[in-house]
Design an enzyme around this catalytic site. Structure first.
Site, short mmCIF file in Angstrom:
data_model
loop_
_atom_site.label_atom_id
_atom_site.label_comp_id
_atom_site.label_asym_id
_atom_site.label_seq_id
_atom_site.Cartn_x
_atom_site.Cartn_y
_atom_site.Cartn_z
N THR A 1 0.82 -1.21 0.00
CA THR A 1 0.00 0.00 0.00
C THR A 1 0.85 1.27 0.00
OG1 THR A 1 -1.67 -1.19 1.23
CG2 THR A 1 -1.84 1.18 1.25
N THR B 1 2.07 -4.69 4.22
CA THR B 1 1.97 -5.03 5.65
C THR B 1 1.59 -6.48 5.92
OG1 THR B 1 -0.26 -4.15 5.68
CG2 THR B 1 1.50 -2.68 6.41
#
Lengths: 465, 616
Positions: free
Chosen positions: A103, A180
């Site tokens: 992201t 993540t």
């Protein structure tokens, strides 16, 4: 483009391409706008996606509609933003950036809503221009660009080598940007693969996308740069410490885990205290924009100190044939036999609580574990409970399981244990040597003394969660 | 001030109506939409928002403006109405189908065309009112209209969007919001620029408001409906005025804006006549500002000014900075609209951009500040002002003062009318921020589009007509004439809300007989529905008599905050019933007339009669 064949034919006939300005005449009247490509899995492929002049996107059924090209500039789709050219700064620490994916390194095509990987890692910095006030990101490497869920052991080998190159440059430290999902695995892998770590390595990511004003990656990057300039020669995960934009936490690379699917403060140190807070105390808030020694506020003292004179090295051996399994009630232990047949070299069992798997019922896993160990596999046991330690002797069933020769890994996190086992089996051929490596506290993966606040949070009296 | 002919000015106005919907859940999460102003905040979040590049790689001017203020925002968490979605800590759930349906029904009533696929967008907002820094909005239908006394008014768009968070406090640059309001579904209805004058603006707003209420799915009460007005005149520009809450202010607000633009154009013409060539005059990087626009310290002229100015200067906390404003003397004091001068306008910019309290300018009365005309003349002399040169002064810390004065300078010489968003303050408006550009909208990638089929659209039921409603009331037991009166009155909405709570006849009597009588007597009878419901509950639980209901309604209207149960006791309105009534009847020898004469409000005649008859 994800339009149906019929729609594509219609567009071809009118020589219309996505990005063109068109006029639609049909059941909804007459409308003008830019024809957008239809993102896959977004709505029906028979419906045209039009961006109107008022900014709204609307979907219009193509069948029965008349389309015509209109004069006007066609929009360049899929292009976003200019690349920031870092300006040379003096008196700020030189930092290396290693960019992967995730992201934090995506961009939105604001027209289509399509999400793309950044084409140049420097674009990350373009989104956080104030980073230039606190660090000179003078070297940028991007060995590959992948979402973290698509990464594997080979990628860690590449990353370890890249990071070591940077550690041995004139940089003060390294910031690694990462998706993540498996970020904590990478933190563990680098903790084990990089030997003689000489400088700080910060791994960071984002839980909110960079297209929005609430992008959390900006502060994560700033905090990472501050950690990378600190005295702490350890691999740390540097992310938000709370749901607010108030302080960052530098988590121990081997004891950290993503504990929430979407919150900013998803990453937490389990069974230990984080290395440090950033911007948490008053003193460090004042030095936030200066990046001096007060920015990072240490909670522990047992970290390796920076030694710029030393050379870091990488031992990247990694055995991919290591399984990570967990029992379910009534689970059939023959799943282990299958792994033996498939020539796996090691198995990490994420067992219940103190280290239980079915041990006396008709589903007992004990014979299967014994079979695996006899076949030369290393079997390790960590707890699915995450908090606390496993124990090989508290109950009769635990003693039965440990009697097979399975290694009880104390308070090591299951993911860390799996990475470590793969590294151990990559490095060592003899079972005793593998065992010895697994038992040794290589990179703070064991914490022998659990204290009260190792369960609910980190110990810093000036903070409240 | 004389009122110019709006037609001649080329007055154009349109409105946007934002109405909160009474759906069960919020637009993108499962939180309930009913909020309580006094609900306890169990925690807070602090966030910093960033300016991001828009779809063309440009930063939206409105967003950049807010970001330039480097604000930290505090958000209060309210357990009843907030979850991680409002906190921007969890992706949105799917578009609330109930809200979409509300939007479609309203669109159908406005004769609009629904989109085949409704796509949710992110609209950049940087004032902190959304934790994500964008507001989610979706265009549901287009090309509708509504009929008014001055002809057809077009409705280009009907949208469904998220409500923003409400401000709790704003102390200089520190803003605290409550998150409970964030995400409540709003319907946004925009008219075309078809409104011909102030009265027309007001009529159209009322008409759309009535249509909205007739659907039965809108929230009621203070703040649940807001009107934004867009106004322009022929040589002016489109200006958006936000947050008008009082319908009766709309007409004046719209016309005052036309007046403001008209007067600004006259000032611009005069500035040009006096020698300001073009807007480059105020080019912040140009030579001109360096030559004329350099702020100058004038603290020494303020030593004997009023305490609010002289004291901070004496304490070293502030300085008085002045800027020379070439060619502006006499213009700064020119009134743009009632109680709003050109100087006030410049002050608005300085306030918004530097967070100061206000400016002082040469066309003001020095006495206001405890100064004399000599003081003002001295400032003029010190700045080398000649003939028609003016000046402005700001008292603040130096950096802030310079920032404020640059804002004043730049605005002063902007000869065209800036595109801006203004805030309604009663019947006039003040500068809020630049009008957002088109770069502020991009797709919400976390929410799937909603498909609206023709069958679904055709089957959408429209709200009941007056005749249908009358038949319903008769079914509830109202006499035909009463039902007719109810349909025609303004009370039917309240009646519908409370109909299930008590018998229809008593409710209709209360709303159509008691209420008008009290209103005629000068009592403010507009109580919230919840309070009327509580009143009726006391009656249906036999805690008060029907006769007392009337008195209690009057009392409750006079003391809107007082506790009803307590009021019943202090006003001696508690009903006497059962054994207590029996005892009372015995005390009066079973004399119906005597008991009723003395205890009319506390005794139910029917019950007493029954009791006495049983005895016989």
């Amino acid at each position: 483009m994800a339009y149906s064949k019929a729609v594509e034919a219609l567009l071809r006939k009118q020589k219309i391409q996505p990005g063109d300005r068109i006029r639609y005449s049909g059941a909804k009247g007459t409308l003008e706008g830019i024809l957008l490509p239809k993102p896959e899995t977004t709505g029906s492929d028979d419906v045209l996606l039009l961006k109107l002049d008022n900014g709204y996107n609307v979907g219009l059924q193509a069948s029965g509609a008349t389309l015509e090209n209109r004069p006007g500039p066609s929009a360049a789709l899929g292009q976003v933003g200019a690349v920031w050219k870092p300006s040379i700064r003096h008196n700020v620490p030189k930092i290396s950036l290693v960019a992967t994916g995730g992201t934090i390194s995506t961009k939105v095509d604001y027209k289509t809503g399509g999400v793309y990987m950044l084409s140049e890692p420097a674009e990350i910095l373009a989104k956080v221009p104030e980073l230039a006030d606190i660090a000179d990101i003078h070297r940028i490497q991007s060995p590959f660009r992948k979402a973290s869920e698509d990464m594997d052991g080979k990628d860690w080998q590449t990353l370890a080598k890249t990071v070591v190159d940077e550690l041995n440059s004139d940089s003060q430290g390294v910031v690694l940007t990462h998706g993540t999902d498996i970020l904590a695995y990478t933190a563990a892998a680098l903790s084990f693969m990089i030997t003689d770590l000489n400088k700080p390595v910060a791994i960071t990511g984002a839980q909110r996308s960079p297209d929005r004003g609430s992008f959390d990656g900006a502060l994560n990057l700033i905090w990472s740069a501050q950690y990378a300039a600190s005295d702490c020669a350890e691999v740390a995960v540097v992310m938000h410490g709370s749901s607010s934009d108030d302080f960052g936490l530098c988590h121990v690379g081997t004891k950290c885990r993503k504990m929430h699917t979407s919150r900013r403060d998803a990453f937490q140190t389990i069974n230990a205290q984080p290395w440090a807070t950033i911007n948490g105390s008053k003193a460090s808030q004042e030095s936030e924009r200066k990046n001096d020694e007060n920015a990072v506020h240490f909670l522990r003292d047992d970290y390796h100190r920076r030694d710029n004179g030393r050379k870091a090295a990488a031992d990247t051996a990694f055995e991919p044939k290591v399984a990570h399994i967990k029992p379910w009630p009534g689970a059939d232990g023959r799943i282990i036999d299958f792994l033996v047949e498939q020539k796996f070299k090691g198995i990490l069992i994420e067992a219940w609580a103190l280290g239980h798997v079915p041990a006396t019922s008709k589903f007992s896993w004990v014979p299967n574990i014994q079979n695996a160990i006899d076949a030369g596999l290393t079997v390790c046991i960590a707890s699915s409970v995450l908090y606390g330690k496993v124990h090989p002797a508290v109950y009769a069933n635990l003693r039965k399981i440990s009697a097979t020769g399975a290694l009880y890994l104390d308070d090591m996190l299951p993911e860390t244990a799996w990475v470590k086992l793969a590294v151990a089996l990559g490095r060592e051929k003899k079972m005793e040597k593998v065992e010895e490596f697994m038992r040794r506290n290589v990179a703070h993966e064991y914490n022998e003394r659990h204290q009260q606040n190792d369960f609910t949070g980190f110990d810093d009296n000036s903070q409240s969660r | 001030m004389e009122k110019p002919d709006l037609q001649k000015l080329g007055f154009k106005a349109g409105i946007e109506i934002h109405q909160r919907l009474a759906t069960d859940e919020k637009l993108f999460c499962h939180c309930p939409t009913r909020i309580r102003e006094d609900a306890y905040a169990y925690g807070t979040l602090k966030r910093r928002l960033r300016a991001v590049a828009g779809e063309l790689g440009t930063v939206d001017p409105a967003a950049a403006f807010e970001a330039a203020r480097r604000k930290t925002f505090t958000y209060q968490l309210i357990s009843e109405n907030t979850c991680l979605v409002e906190q921007d800590e969890e992706p949105p759930r799917g578009l609330n189908q109930q809200a979409l349906r509300c939007g479609l029904v309203m669109a159908k009533m406005l004769h609009a065309q629904p989109m085949d696929e409704v796509h949710v967008m992110r609209k950049t907002v940087a004032d902190g009112s959304a934790t994500s820094a964008f507001q989610r909005t979706a265009l549901v239908a287009m090309d509708g209209h509504v009929e008014t006394s001055k002809g057809i008014v077009t409705i280009p768009t009907v949208c469904i969007e998220e409500e923003s968070s409400g401000i709790v406090t704003r102390v200089s640059d520190e803003v605290t919001y409550r998150l409970d309001r964030l995400g409540i579904p709003l319907i946004e209805i925009a008219t075309g620029p078809d409104l011909q004058d102030g009265a027309h603006v007001q009529e159209t707003a009322e008409k759309i408001g009535r249509l909205l209420r007739s659907t039965g799915f809108v929230q009621r009460g203070l703040g649940t409906i807001r009107q934004d007005i867009n106004v322009s005149i022929a040589d002016g520009t489109r200006v958006e005025i936000k947050g008008a809450q009082q319908l009766e202010d709309l007409a004046a607000l719209a016309e005052n804006e036309a007046l403001r633009q008209h007067n600004l154009l006259q000032i611009a013409a005069e500035l040009k006549r006096r020698g300001v060539k073009n807007a480059d005059f105020a080019n912040p990087h140009g030579v001109t500002r360096l030559a004329f626009g350099k702020p100058h310290g004038v603290s020494h002229h303020f030593t004997h000014a009023k305490a609010f100015l002289s004291q901070p200067i004496a304490e070293g906390k502030a300085v008085a900075m002045a800027i020379k404003l070439l060619f502006t003397k006499g213009l700064l004091g020119k009134e743009l609209m009632p109680n709003h001068r050109f100087g006030t306008e410049l002050s608005g910019y300085a306030k918004a951009k530097a967070g100061i309290k206000g400016i002082i300018h040469c066309d003001e009365d020095p006495v206001k500040y405890g100064l004399t005309q000599d003081d003002f003349n001295n400032i003029s002399n010190e700045l080398d002002c000649i003939e028609d040169d003016g000046w402005a002064v700001v008292v603040a810390d130096e950096l802030t003062a310079v920032r404020a004065l640059h804002a004043v300078f730049d605005r002063c010489y902007t000869l065209e009318i800036p595109k801006e968003t203004r805030k309604a303050e009663g019947r006039i408006s003040t500068f809020m921020r630049p009008l957002p550009g088109a770069a502020r909208m991009y797709p919400e990638t976390d929410v799937l589009p909603a498909y609206v089929s023709t069958a679904e659209w055709d089957a959408l039921p429209l709200p009941k007509t007056a005749d249908e409603r009358k038949a319903d009331y008769e079914k509830l037991g109202l006499a035909s004439d009463m039902a007719e009166r109810l349909v025609r009155s303004n009370e039917w909405e309240l009646f519908d809300q409370l109909a299930g709570k008590t018998e229809a006849k008593t409710l209709a009597w209360l709303l159509l007989e008691v209420k008008p009588a009290l209103r005629r007597a000068g009592v403010d009878v507009n109580q919230p529905a919840e309070r009327v419901a509580a009143l009726l509950q006391l009656y249906s639980e036999e805690k008060i008599t029907r006769a007392a209901l009337q008195d209690l309604f009057a009392l409750a209207s006079k003391e809107p905050q007082a506790d009803l149960e307590k009021m019943v006791h202090t006003a001696k309105l508690a009903r006497i019933r059962g054994p207590a009534l029996k005892k009372l009847a015995d005390e009066w020898g079973g004399n119906f007339g005597e008991v009723m004469k003395r205890y009319r409000l506390q005794v139910d005649a029917g019950e007493l009669k029954g009791l006495l008859e049983k005895k016989k």
